[in-house]
Design a protein around this motif. Sequence first.
Motif, PDB file in Angstrom:
ATOM      1  N   PHE A 127       0.839  -1.196   0.000  1.00 16.36           N
ATOM      2  CA  PHE A 127       0.000   0.000   0.000  1.00 16.36           C
ATOM      3  C   PHE A 127       0.878   1.252   0.000  1.00 16.36           C
ATOM      4  CE2 PHE A 127      -3.209   2.714   2.465  1.00 16.36           C
ATOM      5  CZ  PHE A 127      -3.938   3.007   1.331  1.00 16.36           C
ATOM      6  N   ARG A 128       1.838   1.255   0.873  1.00 20.63           N
ATOM      7  CA  ARG A 128       2.777   2.376   0.952  1.00 20.63           C
ATOM      8  C   ARG A 128       3.504   2.600  -0.357  1.00 20.63           C
ATOM      9  NH1 ARG A 128       3.171   5.365   4.865  1.00 20.63           N
ATOM     10  NH2 ARG A 128       2.735   4.600   6.949  1.00 20.63           N
ATOM     11  N   ARG A 129       3.933   1.503  -0.926  1.00 19.98           N
ATOM     12  CA  ARG A 129       4.682   1.597  -2.169  1.00 19.98           C
ATOM     13  C   ARG A 129       3.804   2.223  -3.245  1.00 19.98           C
ATOM     14  NH1 ARG A 129       5.618  -0.794  -6.546  1.00 19.98           N
ATOM     15  NH2 ARG A 129       3.992  -2.360  -6.230  1.00 19.98           N
ATOM     16  N   ILE A 130       2.581   1.767  -3.308  1.00 16.30           N
ATOM     17  CA  ILE A 130       1.663   2.291  -4.319  1.00 16.30           C
ATOM     18  C   ILE A 130       1.361   3.762  -4.065  1.00 16.30           C
ATOM     19  CG2 ILE A 130      -0.684   2.103  -5.204  1.00 16.30           C
ATOM     20  CD1 ILE A 130      -0.456  -0.924  -4.924  1.00 16.30           C
ATOM     21  N   LEU A 131       1.150   4.100  -2.808  1.00 21.07           N
ATOM     22  CA  LEU A 131       0.875   5.503  -2.485  1.00 21.07           C
ATOM     23  C   LEU A 131       2.047   6.392  -2.898  1.00 21.07           C
ATOM     24  CD1 LEU A 131      -0.870   5.449   1.016  1.00 21.07           C
ATOM     25  CD2 LEU A 131      -1.906   5.832  -1.215  1.00 21.07           C
ATOM     26  N   ASP A 132       3.249   5.927  -2.644  1.00 23.63           N
ATOM     27  CA  ASP A 132       4.420   6.721  -3.035  1.00 23.63           C
ATOM     28  C   ASP A 132       4.448   6.936  -4.539  1.00 23.63           C
ATOM     29  OD1 ASP A 132       5.314   6.985  -0.471  1.00 23.63           O
ATOM     30  OD2 ASP A 132       6.761   5.343  -0.578  1.00 23.63           O
ATOM     31  N   LYS A 133       4.168   5.879  -5.235  1.00 23.50           N
ATOM     32  CA  LYS A 133       4.181   5.958  -6.687  1.00 23.50           C
ATOM     33  C   LYS A 133       3.134   6.963  -7.161  1.00 23.50           C
ATOM     34  CE  LYS A 133       4.642   2.605 -10.472  1.00 23.50           C
ATOM     35  NZ  LYS A 133       4.605   1.165 -10.804  1.00 23.50           N
ATOM     36  N   LEU A 134       1.960   6.852  -6.587  1.00 19.85           N
ATOM     37  CA  LEU A 134       0.877   7.758  -6.947  1.00 19.85           C
ATOM     38  C   LEU A 134       1.201   9.208  -6.623  1.00 19.85           C
ATOM     39  CD1 LEU A 134      -2.652   6.401  -6.024  1.00 19.85           C
ATOM     40  CD2 LEU A 134      -1.860   7.264  -8.215  1.00 19.85           C
ATOM     41  N   SER A 135       1.703   9.444  -5.398  1.00 15.69           N
ATOM     42  CA  SER A 135       1.999  10.841  -5.032  1.00 15.69           C
ATOM     43  C   SER A 135       2.990  11.453  -5.987  1.00 15.69           C
ATOM     44  CB  SER A 135       2.621  10.977  -3.652  1.00 15.69           C
ATOM     45  OG  SER A 135       2.127  10.065  -2.755  1.00 15.69           O
TER      46      SER A 135
ATOM     47  N   GLN B   9      -0.258  11.987   3.386  1.00 18.74           N
ATOM     48  CA  GLN B   9      -0.125  11.511   2.019  1.00 18.74           C
ATOM     49  C   GLN B   9      -1.482  11.196   1.388  1.00 18.74           C
ATOM     50  OE1 GLN B   9       2.236   7.937   1.556  1.00 18.74           O
ATOM     51  NE2 GLN B   9       3.165   8.756  -0.308  1.00 18.74           N
ATOM     52  N   SER B  12      -3.411  14.355   0.753  1.00 14.28           N
ATOM     53  CA  SER B  12      -2.801  15.054  -0.349  1.00 14.28           C
ATOM     54  C   SER B  12      -3.176  14.424  -1.692  1.00 14.28           C
ATOM     55  CB  SER B  12      -1.297  15.027  -0.113  1.00 14.28           C
ATOM     56  OG  SER B  12      -0.611  15.535  -1.203  1.00 14.28           O
ATOM     57  N   ILE B  13      -3.155  13.126  -1.759  1.00 13.52           N
ATOM     58  CA  ILE B  13      -3.557  12.444  -2.987  1.00 13.52           C
ATOM     59  C   ILE B  13      -5.024  12.719  -3.276  1.00 13.52           C
ATOM     60  CG2 ILE B  13      -3.944  10.179  -4.048  1.00 13.52           C
ATOM     61  CD1 ILE B  13      -1.467   9.168  -2.637  1.00 13.52           C
ATOM     62  N   ASP B  16      -5.385  16.173  -4.710  1.00  6.28           N
ATOM     63  CA  ASP B  16      -4.932  16.274  -6.090  1.00  6.28           C
ATOM     64  C   ASP B  16      -5.907  15.606  -7.044  1.00  6.28           C
ATOM     65  OD1 ASP B  16      -2.701  17.655  -5.413  1.00  6.28           O
ATOM     66  OD2 ASP B  16      -1.349  15.945  -5.477  1.00  6.28           O
ATOM     67  N   ILE B 115      -5.657   8.962 -13.560  1.00  4.69           N
ATOM     68  CA  ILE B 115      -4.941   9.013 -12.288  1.00  4.69           C
ATOM     69  C   ILE B 115      -4.210   7.704 -12.023  1.00  4.69           C
ATOM     70  CG2 ILE B 115      -5.244   9.069  -9.781  1.00  4.69           C
ATOM     71  CD1 ILE B 115      -7.605  11.024 -10.338  1.00  4.69           C
ATOM     72  N   VAL B 118      -0.567   5.491 -13.860  1.00  3.16           N
ATOM     73  CA  VAL B 118       0.843   5.325 -13.502  1.00  3.16           C
ATOM     74  C   VAL B 118       1.104   3.934 -12.898  1.00  3.16           C
ATOM     75  CG1 VAL B 118       0.689   6.238 -11.166  1.00  3.16           C
ATOM     76  CG2 VAL B 118       2.811   6.501 -12.436  1.00  3.16           C
ATOM     77  N   LEU B 119       0.032   3.277 -12.497  1.00  4.37           N
ATOM     78  CA  LEU B 119       0.192   1.950 -11.887  1.00  4.37           C
ATOM     79  C   LEU B 119      -0.023   0.848 -12.928  1.00  4.37           C
ATOM     80  CD1 LEU B 119      -2.006   2.524  -8.694  1.00  4.37           C
ATOM     81  CD2 LEU B 119       0.469   2.831  -8.920  1.00  4.37           C
ATOM     82  N   GLU B 123      -1.046  -3.657 -10.022  1.00  2.00           N
ATOM     83  CA  GLU B 123      -1.033  -2.709  -8.906  1.00  2.00           C
ATOM     84  C   GLU B 123      -2.397  -2.066  -8.722  1.00  2.00           C
ATOM     85  OE1 GLU B 123       3.588  -1.083  -8.895  1.00  2.00           O
ATOM     86  OE2 GLU B 123       2.151  -0.257 -10.316  1.00  2.00           O
ATOM     87  N   PHE B 127      -4.351  -2.222  -5.373  1.00  2.00           N
ATOM     88  CA  PHE B 127      -4.679  -0.958  -4.713  1.00  2.00           C
ATOM     89  C   PHE B 127      -6.166  -0.917  -4.374  1.00  2.00           C
ATOM     90  CE2 PHE B 127      -5.012   3.885  -5.186  1.00  2.00           C
ATOM     91  CZ  PHE B 127      -4.535   4.105  -3.907  1.00  2.00           C
ATOM     92  N   ILE B 130      -7.031  -3.220  -1.539  1.00  2.00           N
ATOM     93  CA  ILE B 130      -6.613  -2.685  -0.244  1.00  2.00           C
ATOM     94  C   ILE B 130      -7.535  -1.550   0.191  1.00  2.00           C
ATOM     95  CG2 ILE B 130      -4.758  -1.448   0.926  1.00  2.00           C
ATOM     96  CD1 ILE B 130      -2.768  -3.168  -0.616  1.00  2.00           C
TER      97      ILE B 130
END
Lengths: 162, 162
Positions: A127-135, B9, B12-13, B16, B115, B118-119, B123, B127, B130
């Motif tokens: 989840f974190r990894r995906i959020l980072d990618k998205l941000s 985070q 913020s997402i 956006d 949006i 990018v995944l 993913e 996502f 989750i």
Amino acid sequence: MLRRSFTYQLASIAEDAVGPAARLFESRFGLDVHELRVLRLVGDQPGVTFTTLSRQTKFERSATSRILSSLIKGGLVRREIDENDARHFRLYVTADGQALRERADPLSLELETLILSVLSLTEQAEFRRILDKLSGWLDREFMTELQARYPEMAGPAKKARS
Amino acid sequence: MLRRSFTYQLASIAEDAVGPAARLFESRFGLDVHELRVLRLVGDQPGVTFTTLSRQTKFERSATSRILSSLIKGGLVRREIDENDARHFRLYVTADGQALRERADPLSLELETLILSVLSLTEQAEFRRILDKLSGWLDREFMTELQARYPEMAGPAKKARS
DNA sequence: CTTATATAGTTTCAAAATGCAACTATCTTA
DNA sequence: TAAGATAGTTGCATTTTGAAACTATATAAG
């Protein structure tokens, strides 16, 4: 169950997560979450400049400015005039500000852990990894992409209001 | 890079993602995203009652009431008095409301696709899964859990303002 | 039957947040 | 030394907020 719009779902999760946190921080530290957000951003980037900061907060410049004033008045942040360009202020967290963060951070972490506790550790990491990618994408290319595809919407981010 | 607080985070997402969407829906359909949210929730649950709805919107009851009034005035939603209990209203989307949704939904989907673009597809699926898990938990057990751990914060969700 | 209490939803209103635009101050260029 | 440009702040009209009061119906109790 019907698939809910992804943006709605995100906003909804963010509200459920931020709302309770807001009340807790307010009652424990008398600190508004907006102020906390700014305090953290400054703390993580000593010497950051106002304009950079206000892009990160996602608030209006005027709002950011007011929050910053209140942090400065409260002695949590201090500003120094840039020696090379007196138009800039360089922002730093004071010792008091740092102390406050050190009290506030554990609570954040605690809440965060609680929120994520429904996920397995693998899921949390994913989840974190995906959020980072998205941000990353949202902060950078996405905005440009949007402008290109929907030229009708100019102007800066308007209140999302969740 | 420093690890940002997860709630920041997320918020913020969400901003956006929702912000640009808000401007687009406004300019294309003259429809506020809050109204759209309510319209969708009603559409997905014909006959839903005000109280149930307002729990889902995450707005205050008064705000939800106002948004609903405006939708009703605009002829997008209609309400019927429950035949068994005249205190309740049962809410339904009208034909006009449905038509509007049918114009708005493709745009939502388009934005959502952009949006998430990018995944990777894997993913994206992960996502979503989750997020579903998280929403379920946050809607249900989490709130109870919070009250138990932090009795100091009573009262209903306050504006998160992100 | 009458009073009390609970539930559903709306409205009011004062206080707070928003965001544009005007403003101050400094820097750069010419 | 004047004309822009950039950094940041502040004023202020408008909008949003949310708590509390209010209307209306239902249910329970005596």
